[in-house]
Design an enzyme around this catalytic site. Structure first.
Site, PDB file in Angstrom:
ATOM      1  N   ASN A 112      -9.749 -37.138 -27.590  1.00 33.42           N
ATOM      2  CA  ASN A 112      -9.790 -36.886 -26.458  1.00 33.42           C
ATOM      3  C   ASN A 112      -9.970 -38.036 -25.716  1.00 33.42           C
ATOM      4  O   ASN A 112      -9.085 -38.684 -25.670  1.00 33.42           O
ATOM      5  CB  ASN A 112     -11.286 -35.958 -26.132  1.00 33.42           C
ATOM      6  CG  ASN A 112     -11.311 -35.020 -24.995  1.00 33.42           C
ATOM      7  OD1 ASN A 112     -10.048 -34.527 -24.512  1.00 33.42           O
ATOM      8  ND2 ASN A 112     -12.047 -34.889 -24.054  1.00 33.42           N
ATOM      9  N   ASP A 210     -16.557 -33.944 -16.429  1.00 33.63           N
ATOM     10  CA  ASP A 210     -15.377 -34.159 -17.452  1.00 33.63           C
ATOM     11  C   ASP A 210     -15.309 -35.737 -17.366  1.00 33.63           C
ATOM     12  O   ASP A 210     -16.025 -36.648 -18.014  1.00 33.63           O
ATOM     13  CB  ASP A 210     -14.346 -33.583 -16.914  1.00 33.63           C
ATOM     14  CG  ASP A 210     -13.317 -33.339 -17.608  1.00 33.63           C
ATOM     15  OD1 ASP A 210     -12.772 -34.227 -18.659  1.00 33.63           O
ATOM     16  OD2 ASP A 210     -12.355 -32.350 -17.794  1.00 33.63           O
TER      17      ASP A 210
END
Length: 299
Positions: A112, A210
């Site tokens: 990620n 995020d």
């Protein structure tokens, strides 16, 4: 919150599935960012504008990028790919893995977000890959030293996200999105060890924090997925500003001079403007600059 900015039309209206990982490259004056779901890497010349957009297509997800010390970034960059850390040849679109994640079930996970620390190590998280059911707490946070060394710093993560450092390099921040929490540690620059873990910021809202970037004054500019905004969080953890956007799923941001470029994801369940503009790249002048980007050291 004393400071507020509002963004209207996107800089690039391009419907990314999951736009992420914006990275400004000063040597080439380009901004690059990925679409994790569509397995693409996009680059755009800041000087030439939206018409200069170029795209590389891959067979597996590319999730984050960085420059490599001693390498020409117009030819070679570092990427996080599904299985680990790799060098990408921008001319051919081919990449070779430097190090793969030491996972027991590598087919279940993908990389990620991540970033390079002041000594040239790359920190990157792993999480459940798409198409394998609900995300599970099977992710980790690793750091990579050179071309062959990888070590696990955290485990049991569901959605590990951005990693960043204070301007003096002595504090490391890490966002665990599914826990709605930004953690901070005292960071040992020499050996990369972490101590004095603490909660820097816990988000209270329907969305999830995020990706983020740190500015020269130590503020975190933090995208909030599901809330149409980027938060400006002071070094003491208090909210001091926000950027509002016309689409909900805001993913990450990057400084180019005093402009903040902001990536977003599609909003398939949304309505109207949020659905129409989801996945676009946005731009707003916020009157401050980001901290220096460090380069990954192969040796």
């Amino acid at each position: 919150m004393s400071e507020k900015w509002q963004v209207g039309a996107p800089y690039l209206d391009m419907q990314c599935g999951l736009g992420e990982g914006p990275y400004y490259e000063p040597a080439t004056d380009t901004l690059r960012f990925v679409d994790i779901k569509k397995k693409q890497l996009h680059t755009v010349s800041v000087a030439d504008g939206p018409a200069s957009l170029k795209t590389l297509q891959f067979e597996e997800a590319v999730t984050v990028t960085a420059d490599v010390d001693g390498r020409d970034p117009s030819r070679t960059i570092l990427i996080g790919a599904k299985q680990g850390l790799a060098l990408l040849d921008l001319a051919t679109g081919k990449y070779d893995y430097l190090t793969k994640f030491p996972e027991e079930k590598p087919e279940r996970i993908r990389s990620n977000d991540g970033g390079v620390d002041p000594m040239g190590r790359f920190w990157m998280g792993t999480m459940t890959d798409f198409g394998l059911g609900p995300f599970q707490p099977e992710g980790s946070l690793y750091h990579f030293s050179g071309a062959g060394t990888v070590a696990r710093s955290l485990s049991g993560l569901t959605i590990p996200n951005s990693v960043g450092w204070s301007p003096d390099g002595r504090t490391m921040y890490f966002t665990h999105s599914s826990a709605r929490t930004i953690f901070a540690w005292d960071f040992n620059v020499e050996d990369g060890s972490l101590s004095n873990e603490r909660v820097f910021y816990r988000h209270d809202g329907p969305g999830e924090p995020d990706g983020f970037r740190v500015d020269v004054d130590g503020n975190l500019w933090h995208a909030v997925y599901g809330e149409s905004r980027v938060l400006k969080i002071a070094p003491n953890g208090s909210l001091v500003g926000e950027v509002t956007l016309p689409t909900r799923n805001v993913t990450c941001c990057e400084f180019v001079g005093e402009d903040l470029f902001i990536t977003t994801a599609s909003d398939e369940e949304g309505e109207g403007e949020s659905k129409r503009l989801g996945g676009g790249l946005f731009k707003v002048n916020v009157g401050t600059r980001g901290t220096e980007r460090f380069k990954f050291k192969l040796h």
